[in-house]
Motif scaffolding. Structure first.
Motif, short mmCIF file in Angstrom:
data_model
loop_
_atom_site.label_atom_id
_atom_site.label_comp_id
_atom_site.label_asym_id
_atom_site.label_seq_id
_atom_site.Cartn_x
_atom_site.Cartn_y
_atom_site.Cartn_z
N ARG A 130 0.72 -1.65 0.31
CA ARG A 130 0.02 0.08 -0.27
C ARG A 130 0.64 1.21 0.14
NH1 ARG A 130 -2.25 3.43 -0.88
NH2 ARG A 130 -4.04 4.47 -1.23
N LYS A 131 2.09 1.37 1.14
CA LYS A 131 2.66 2.34 0.98
C LYS A 131 2.80 2.67 -0.33
CE LYS A 131 4.40 2.48 5.40
NZ LYS A 131 5.39 2.38 7.05
N TRP A 132 3.96 1.43 -1.20
CA TRP A 132 4.39 1.32 -2.59
C TRP A 132 3.70 2.40 -3.69
CZ3 TRP A 132 4.33 0.15 -7.04
CH2 TRP A 132 5.82 -0.27 -8.73
N ILE A 133 2.30 1.64 -3.43
CA ILE A 133 1.20 2.32 -4.53
C ILE A 133 1.25 3.87 -4.43
CG2 ILE A 133 -1.63 2.37 -4.57
CD1 ILE A 133 -1.20 -0.08 -4.13
N SER A 134 0.72 4.32 -3.02
CA SER A 134 1.28 5.86 -2.64
C SER A 134 2.24 6.29 -2.71
CB SER A 134 1.04 6.07 -0.87
OG SER A 134 -0.02 5.31 -0.67
N TYR A 135 3.25 5.75 -2.86
CA TYR A 135 4.52 6.32 -3.25
C TYR A 135 4.77 6.88 -4.88
CZ TYR A 135 9.75 7.39 -4.65
OH TYR A 135 10.91 7.52 -4.91
N GLY A 168 9.90 -4.22 -9.51
CA GLY A 168 10.93 -3.55 -8.75
C GLY A 168 10.78 -3.38 -7.27
N ILE A 169 9.54 -3.49 -7.09
CA ILE A 169 9.33 -3.93 -6.03
C ILE A 169 9.72 -5.14 -4.76
CG2 ILE A 169 6.87 -4.43 -4.08
CD1 ILE A 169 5.26 -3.55 -6.06
N PHE A 170 9.69 -6.22 -5.95
CA PHE A 170 10.48 -6.94 -4.49
C PHE A 170 11.66 -7.05 -5.26
CE2 PHE A 170 5.83 -7.53 -2.90
CZ PHE A 170 6.55 -7.38 -1.40
N THR A 171 13.37 -6.93 -4.51
CA THR A 171 14.07 -7.14 -5.73
C THR A 171 15.21 -8.39 -4.66
OG1 THR A 171 15.55 -5.00 -4.67
CG2 THR A 171 14.06 -5.05 -6.70
N GLU A 172 14.78 -8.02 -3.05
CA GLU A 172 15.35 -9.28 -2.35
C GLU A 172 14.70 -9.90 -2.24
OE1 GLU A 172 16.21 -6.54 0.76
OE2 GLU A 172 17.70 -4.77 -0.70
N ARG A 173 15.30 -11.38 -0.99
CA ARG A 173 14.33 -12.04 -1.24
C ARG A 173 12.55 -12.11 -0.64
NH1 ARG A 173 18.95 -14.59 3.57
NH2 ARG A 173 18.29 -12.70 3.85
N LEU A 174 12.28 -12.21 -0.94
CA LEU A 174 10.87 -12.59 -0.72
C LEU A 174 10.25 -12.99 0.84
CD1 LEU A 174 8.05 -11.71 -2.16
CD2 LEU A 174 7.87 -14.54 -2.06
N LEU A 175 10.75 -13.21 1.97
CA LEU A 175 10.85 -13.50 2.75
C LEU A 175 11.90 -13.55 4.00
CD1 LEU A 175 9.08 -14.17 5.17
CD2 LEU A 175 8.87 -16.83 5.26
N PRO A 176 12.99 -12.90 4.79
CA PRO A 176 13.57 -12.72 4.61
C PRO A 176 14.28 -13.30 6.50
CG PRO A 176 13.15 -10.55 4.22
CD PRO A 176 11.95 -11.31 4.59
#
Length: 672
Positions: free
Chosen positions: A327-332, A461-469
């Motif tokens: 949701r924050k990504w969408i606002s951004y 480009g929302i998830f460029t690292e591990r999906l679940l750290p």
């Protein structure tokens, strides 16, 4: 491009020799990986006359010492930093496409392999024999016109990468030289895996991806990147389990655990969300607990909430953290103009819109054209809705890659819900490594790891690292490095030979492996380095007897050399211009040698003690000798001598300590 009649089949093989005419800082150097053959190459001559291969004495010392060990197929490359150790591994392990498109101008070398009865050569920019190459390849033309020079050079390089098979006569001369058909690489082959730490490379030449399955293509043997951090998590944990089982039951190492926390993403973007929206749509049990504690502290009466297990509170908060990040990504992104006009986003069905106008709204149906703000839906439905909204904003298709990632998140939540409550707190899931092999956990943890590792970075480009750290508790970086390296070796060298992969099962002959390990000991304690090759041997013994593994290691650890014979070593030095000097083998006795002998010779060290200590002791010894020459001492000299006498017990090297003691006794006899 070549006539099929000219091709021949190949069988599994071992790398025995490389000639490097030019590659980075290496010029006109030979590297030998076998004590069974004497190989010489004269660059002034052309193939096949340039190469001579003669067998050595059959009584190989390697076969005697390692008669029941896989270490006879291990070769270690050592030397100064910058001498070219990593360059050599990259030369061997670089894929065809990378070499063709990203190689440096002038690169030229060949790799020589031994198979059961013959030899094979992988050349790059070194012509083997022009007689077998049709004229249209030697002199490329197109529609009666000659191909431009840059394309001509590219085709020349590509055609120089054809593999050739040949035999030798009793004088070591090549005969029956024939090109290898690429299709034959699909049945009998040797896979080359490059193990490395990508963060340690100044220029990463490998794609940052974990390739699924095995396949062959092109003219050379297939190459695969095998970065240490991409070792299957289950394999790493298995080796961690074996490692910690070596500690006593009351050791803190027995607490080693995989930890997943419930807050991973929400703070990744510093984007403000309306407080009312966050409280309605993205509340968490953790924040609710803090609020209740604050209410109680102020003497107010807290609201009563429905009782939910700690496990399900954790899972809810984990998913909410993920949803709030979306949701924050969408606002951004909505702060900026849309790249695709709204009228072009036509995924949403107009008929369903008309049904909504008639008051026939389906509460479970998602409208990807609007945000799910203030909708009274569960957190999984909210994540799905947000994912479809973002996908639709991207290319107009709501069920895109982010929506598929949502499926993995949903599966992860369901799998976590099947573990015992004892592994959960309100803020974390902690699975002891020793519990992973328990019957009740094994399948669940394998499924969990599969979902975590099947993730690929999304195109937005929302998830460029591990999906679940995740992280490990009570495990050091060196111990984790050990587990990743050993887990990777088992993953490729053992499981590939056993044939767990469906593609391997279809092969008549199980493929062999050439595994390249670039400084695997990084972060490891000296004791792990000391036992590394012995542990490696125990892993390799699990593979099938009809497969073979050859391992080439670069290292800065002198302890590796104590387990191998002189013929298994290549030492690299630098000349005054910074170019690589190759020294194959050694006349020094490394096997079972102490660390000081290995450091002095194998690593080209000028000294075997720290430089500050060396300079301080050398200056002090020179000062004492000057006082002896002067024949007298001042009062301040006596004070310095007393300090040096106090230092004596702290000097670790007995030879240096005795030398100091002798000179100090002589100086003390001088007159004032």
């Amino acid at each position: 491009m070549l006539h099929r009649a000219l091709y021949c089949t190949i069988v599994p093989m071992k790398l025995i020799y490389i000639f490097i005419k030019q590659f980075r800082n290496i010029y006109n150097r030979e590297i030998t990986f076998s004590d069974r053959f004497s190989v010489s190459y004269n660059p002034e001559l052309s193939f096949p006359d340039a190469l001579k291969i003669l067998p050595k004495n059959e009584n190989s010392l390697n076969d005697f010492v390692y008669s029941e060990s896989s270490l006879k197929n291990v070769h270690v490359i050592v030397g100064k930093t910058g001498a070219g150790k990593t360059n050599i591994l990259q030369l061997i392990g670089m894929e065809e496409e990378e070499r063709l498109h990203h190689g440096e101008s002038g690169d030229s070398f060949f790799l020589l392999y031994e198979d059961k009865k013959n030899f094979l050569i992988e050349p790059f920019n070194i012509p083997v024999t022009s007689d077998l190459i049709p004229k249209n390849i030697r002199e490329p033309v197109f529609a009666g016109r000659k191909i431009p020079e840059h394309l001509r050079e590219f085709i020349k390089l590509e055609n120089s990468m054809l593999m050739y098979r040949f035999e030798t006569d009793f004088l070591g001369n090549l005969k029956n030289v024939k090109p290898v058909r690429p299709d034959d690489l699909k049945s009998d082959m040797t896979y080359i895996f490059s193990g490395f730490d990508k963060g340690a490379l100044t220029s990463a030449i490998y794609n940052d991806e974990k390739k699924e399955g095995i396949h062959a293509g092109g003219h050379w043997q297939p190459r695969y990147p095998a970065e240490y951090h991409r070792t299957a998590l289950w394999n790493s944990c298995r080796f961690l389990r074996d490692y910690i089982n070596g500690f006593s039951k009351d050791s803190v190492k027995r607490k080693a655990s995989l930890v997943i926390e419930n807050s991973n993403w929400r703070d990744k973007i510093r984007q403000h969300i309306d407080g009312r929206l966050e409280a309605h749509d993205y509340w968490t049990f953790s924040s609710r607990l803090r609020q209740d504690e604050m209410t109680a502290f102020l003497g107010k009466k807290a609201k009563k909430h429905k009782a939910v297990s700690v496990k399900h509170q954790f899972i809810h908060d984990l998913l909410t953290d993920y949803a709030l990040y979306l949701r924050k990504w969408i606002s951004y992104i909505e702060m900026f103009p849309a790249e695709i006009p709204e009228e072009n986003l036509d995924y949403y069905d107009k008929k369903e819109t008309e049904e909504e106008k008639k008051g026939e709204k389906d509460r479970n149906r998602i409208n990807p054209a609007v945000l799910p703000d203030f909708e009274n839906i569960n957190i999984l439905k909210r994540i799905e809705w947000l994912s479809m909204y973002i996908d639709r904003k991207g290319d107009g298709v709501a069920k895109g890659l982010l929506w598929q990632i949502y499926g993995d998140i949903k599966d992860i939540g369901e799998i976590l819900g099947k573990f015992d409550d004892s592994y959960f707190t309100l803020t974390s899931f902690s699975m002891p490594v020793t519990d992973m092999a328990l019957e009740k956990n094994r399948i669940l943890i394998e499924n969990l790891f599969e979902r975590m590792e099947m993730y690929r970075p999304d195109d937005a480009g929302i998830f460029t690292e591990r999906l679940l750290p995740y992280r490990f508790a009570y495990i050091s970086s060196g111990e984790y490095q050990f587990a990743k390296v050993m887990g990777g070796i088992e993953e490729y060298c053992v499981k590939l030979s056993i044939g767990e992969n469906q593609a391997v099962k279809k092969l008549d002959n199980k493929p062999n492996v050439l595994y390249l390990l670039d400084e695997p000991e990084t972060y490891m304690h000296p004791e792990l380095c000391r036992t590394f090759l012995a542990r490696l041997d125990s892993v390799l013994k699990k593979r099938l007897s009809d497969t073979d593994v050859q391992i080439i290691i670069t290292t800065h650890s002198p302890l590796f050399l104590s387990d191998i014979l002189p013929g298994q070593i290549t030492r690299l030095d630098l000349d005054e211009k910074g170019c690589c000097i190759v020294k194959n083998g050694s006349d020094k006795a490394y096997f079972g040698a102490n660390i000081h002998t290995i450091l002095a010779d194998g690593f080209f060290l000028n000294y075997t003690i720290g430089e500050f200590a060396r300079k301080y002791l050398q200056d002090s010894l020179n000062w004492l000798k000057e006082k002896l020459n002067e024949g007298r001492l001042l009062s301040e000299d006596r004070k310095k001598i007393e300090k040096l006498k106090l230092l004596l017990p702290s000097i670790g090297d007995s030879v240096i300590r005795r030398a100091f003691d002798t000179v100090l006794q002589q100086v003390e006899l001088l007159d004032d």
